[in-house]
Design a protein around this motif. Structure first.
Motif, PDB file in Angstrom:
ATOM      1  N   GLU A   1      42.302  35.286  20.626  1.00 39.78           N
ATOM      2  CA  GLU A   1      40.953  35.019  21.134  1.00 39.78           C
ATOM      3  C   GLU A   1      40.916  35.329  22.630  1.00 39.78           C
ATOM      4  O   GLU A   1      41.952  35.287  23.309  1.00 39.78           O
ATOM      5  N   VAL A   2      39.717  35.610  23.123  1.00 41.21           N
ATOM      6  CA  VAL A   2      39.555  35.983  24.533  1.00 41.21           C
ATOM      7  C   VAL A   2      38.432  35.161  25.163  1.00 41.21           C
ATOM      8  O   VAL A   2      37.381  34.942  24.560  1.00 41.21           O
ATOM      9  N   LEU A   3      38.717  34.699  26.392  1.00 35.47           N
ATOM     10  CA  LEU A   3      37.737  33.981  27.205  1.00 35.47           C
ATOM     11  C   LEU A   3      37.491  34.846  28.429  1.00 35.47           C
ATOM     12  O   LEU A   3      38.439  35.257  29.097  1.00 35.47           O
ATOM     13  N   VAL A   4      36.238  35.149  28.729  1.00 39.03           N
ATOM     14  CA  VAL A   4      35.912  36.013  29.867  1.00 39.03           C
ATOM     15  C   VAL A   4      35.315  35.159  30.986  1.00 39.03           C
ATOM     16  O   VAL A   4      34.335  34.448  30.773  1.00 39.03           O
ATOM     17  N   MET A   5      35.936  35.229  32.183  1.00 39.35           N
ATOM     18  CA  MET A   5      35.450  34.451  33.318  1.00 39.35           C
ATOM     19  C   MET A   5      34.911  35.366  34.413  1.00 39.35           C
ATOM     20  O   MET A   5      35.466  36.426  34.685  1.00 39.35           O
ATOM     21  N   LYS A   6      33.835  34.910  35.033  1.00 35.62           N
ATOM     22  CA  LYS A   6      33.226  35.628  36.157  1.00 35.62           C
ATOM     23  C   LYS A   6      32.714  34.601  37.164  1.00 35.62           C
ATOM     24  O   LYS A   6      31.917  33.725  36.796  1.00 35.62           O
ATOM     25  N   GLU A   7      33.232  34.677  38.371  1.00 29.65           N
ATOM     26  CA  GLU A   7      32.812  33.775  39.454  1.00 29.65           C
ATOM     27  C   GLU A   7      32.886  32.308  39.033  1.00 29.65           C
ATOM     28  O   GLU A   7      31.967  31.520  39.286  1.00 29.65           O
ATOM     29  N   GLY A   8      33.991  31.958  38.350  1.00 30.11           N
ATOM     30  CA  GLY A   8      34.244  30.568  37.982  1.00 30.11           C
ATOM     31  C   GLY A   8      33.601  30.109  36.687  1.00 30.11           C
ATOM     32  O   GLY A   8      33.839  28.985  36.239  1.00 30.11           O
ATOM     33  N   GLU A   9      32.792  30.954  36.074  1.00 27.45           N
ATOM     34  CA  GLU A   9      32.106  30.547  34.846  1.00 27.45           C
ATOM     35  C   GLU A   9      32.562  31.373  33.659  1.00 27.45           C
ATOM     36  O   GLU A   9      32.901  32.553  33.788  1.00 27.45           O
ATOM     37  N   ILE A  10      32.576  30.731  32.486  1.00 29.87           N
ATOM     38  CA  ILE A  10      32.892  31.439  31.242  1.00 29.87           C
ATOM     39  C   ILE A  10      31.610  32.140  30.780  1.00 29.87           C
ATOM     40  O   ILE A  10      30.607  31.481  30.477  1.00 29.87           O
TER      41      ILE A  10
ATOM     42  N   GLY B   1      39.764  36.424  41.550  1.00 32.23           N
ATOM     43  CA  GLY B   1      38.801  35.470  42.083  1.00 32.23           C
ATOM     44  C   GLY B   1      37.836  34.908  41.076  1.00 32.23           C
ATOM     45  O   GLY B   1      36.911  34.170  41.424  1.00 32.23           O
ATOM     46  N   SER B   2      38.052  35.223  39.787  1.00 33.86           N
ATOM     47  CA  SER B   2      37.115  34.742  38.760  1.00 33.86           C
ATOM     48  C   SER B   2      37.397  33.304  38.318  1.00 33.86           C
ATOM     49  O   SER B   2      36.605  32.719  37.587  1.00 33.86           O
ATOM     50  N   GLY B   3      38.527  32.750  38.750  1.00 34.16           N
ATOM     51  CA  GLY B   3      38.835  31.357  38.399  1.00 34.16           C
ATOM     52  C   GLY B   3      39.881  31.197  37.315  1.00 34.16           C
ATOM     53  O   GLY B   3      40.146  30.085  36.863  1.00 34.16           O
ATOM     54  N   LYS B   4      40.505  32.307  36.906  1.00 37.29           N
ATOM     55  CA  LYS B   4      41.478  32.262  35.805  1.00 37.29           C
ATOM     56  C   LYS B   4      42.698  31.412  36.153  1.00 37.29           C
ATOM     57  O   LYS B   4      43.039  30.460  35.453  1.00 37.29           O
ATOM     58  N   SER B   5      43.355  31.774  37.246  1.00 39.62           N
ATOM     59  CA  SER B   5      44.619  31.118  37.609  1.00 39.62           C
ATOM     60  C   SER B   5      44.421  29.659  37.991  1.00 39.62           C
ATOM     61  O   SER B   5      45.215  28.790  37.616  1.00 39.62           O
ATOM     62  N   ILE B   6      43.359  29.384  38.737  1.00 41.87           N
ATOM     63  CA  ILE B   6      43.130  28.010  39.196  1.00 41.87           C
ATOM     64  C   ILE B   6      42.811  27.089  38.020  1.00 41.87           C
ATOM     65  O   ILE B   6      43.142  25.899  38.030  1.00 41.87           O
TER      66      ILE B   6
END
Length: 273
Positions: A220-229, A41-46
Motif C-alpha cells: 500500500e502507498v500513502l502520498v504526503m504533500k506539505e505535511g498532509e496525506i 519536506g513533505s513530512g514523511k520522515s518526521i
C-alpha cells in the motif's frame, strides 16, 4: 488486523509554532509494507520519527499512536526504549548516523543486543555473523572490528538489516534507506529488504521518494504533500489510477527518472513493473 494505528497526529515546532503535520491518520496492516512517499519536506520522515518518539525535544506531537493496541504516546521513555529495536526497529537514511563513530561497529551491535536480550558476547557474535552472511557481507568478524567511516554506505545499511534480522522486530521503519547509496548498492539493499519481509513476515513502513523501489516492495502507498496525506491506496491502484494530481505528477516524473535501473540491471532492476 492492524499493527500500527495513527489517529489525528499533529506535529509542530514549539520554538516558532510552525505546524509540520496538521492532522494525519493511517494504519499499517500486520505483515504488510506501507510505503510513505512524497518530495523532500513533505513530512514523511518526521512522521516516522514521531511513531518511534525520536524527534528532537523542540518538536512536539499530539494524537494517538497505537502499536499492537498500546498507545506509545503514553509510555515512559524507559518503556519506549524497551520497545525500540526489539519490537519497533528503525533503519535510517544515513547508516553513519546509526553508529558511534568512536567505536567499531561490533561494540554498537553487542551493546544493543545485550541490553535487549542479555545474550553473551559469544552468542551475539555468532548470531550477527550468520545474519551478516545472510545479507551478503563477506568476512563479518573483520567488518565488526571496523569503524563506521571505514565502511561504505551500502555495508552500513546491510549491517542494520542484519541487526534487524537478529532482533526479529514486529515492524521495521525504513527511512529513505537507499537515498545515500549508489545505484548498484540501492538495488542490492532493496533486494535484502524484500528477503527480510519474505523470511520474517514482519510489517514494514518504507519511506522513499523513489517510486521505482516503492513499486517493487510496497503493498500500500500513502502520498504526503506539505505535511498532509493527499492520497492512499494499494500500490497497483496508485500506479495505475491515481486520483490526486500531485500523485499523478509523482508517478509520471519519478518513474521516468528510474528507468536507468532497467538499463543497468539488464531489465531486472527495481523500476520494473
Amino acid at each position: 488486523m492492524n499493527i500500527v494505528e495513527v489517529a489525528n497526529l499533529k506535529i509542530w515546532d514549539s520554538r516558532n509554532g510552525n505546524v509540520i503535520v496538521p492532522n494525519s491518520s493511517f494504519q499499517v496492516k500486520k505483515g504488510s509494507c506501507l510505503a510513505v512517499v512524497g518530495e523532500s519536506g513533505s513530512g514523511k520522515s518526521i512522521t516516522c520519527r514521531a511513531i518511534m518518539r525520536l524527534n528532537q525535544p523542540a518538536i512536539r506531537q499530539s494524537g494517538q499512536i497505537l502499536f499492537d493496541g498500546v498507545d506509545l504516546s503514553k509510555l515512559t521513555e524507559k518503556d519506549m526504549r524497551k520497545k525500540r529495536g526489539k519490537q519497533l526497529c528503525m533503519i535510517l537514511q544515513h547508516g553513519m548516523r546509526a553508529f558511534d563513530p568512536s567505536c567499531v561497529v561490533g561494540v554498537h551491535l553487542r551493546e544493543t543486543l545485550a541490553w535487549h536480550f542479555g545474550w553473551s558476547r559469544h552468542q551475539i557474535t555468532e548470531k550477527m555473523k550468520r545474519a551478516m552472511e545472510g545479507v551478503m557481507l563477506k568476512d563479518p568478524l573483520t567488518v565488526m572490528n571496523q569503524y563506521p567511516h571505514q565502511l561504505s554506505g551500502g555495508m552500513l545499511q546491510r549491517i542494520m538489516i542484519a541487526l534487524a534480522i537478529v532482533m526479529e522486530p514486529d515492524i521495521i521503519i525504513a527511512d529513505e534507506p537507499t537515498t545515500a547509496l549508489d545505484t548498484i548498492s540501492q538495488f542490492e539493499v532493496v533486494e535484502q529488504f524484500i528477503q527480510l519481509r519474505e523470511n520474517m513476515g514482519c510489517s514494514m513502513i518504507f519511506v522513499s521518494h523513489d517510486l521505482g523501489i516503492v513499486k517493487k516492495i510496497a503493498d500500500e502507498v500513502l502520498v504526503m504533500k506539505e505535511g498532509e496525506i493527499v492520497e492512499r491506496g494499494t500500490t497497483s491502484a496508485i500506479f495505475t489510477g491515481a486520483q490526486h494530481e500531485y500523485t499523478r505528477y509523482l508517478v509520471s516524473s519519478k518513474l521516468g527518472m528510474n528507468q536507468h535501473f532497467k538499463r543497468i540491471m539488464g531489465g531486472s532492476g527495481v523500476a520494473e513493473g
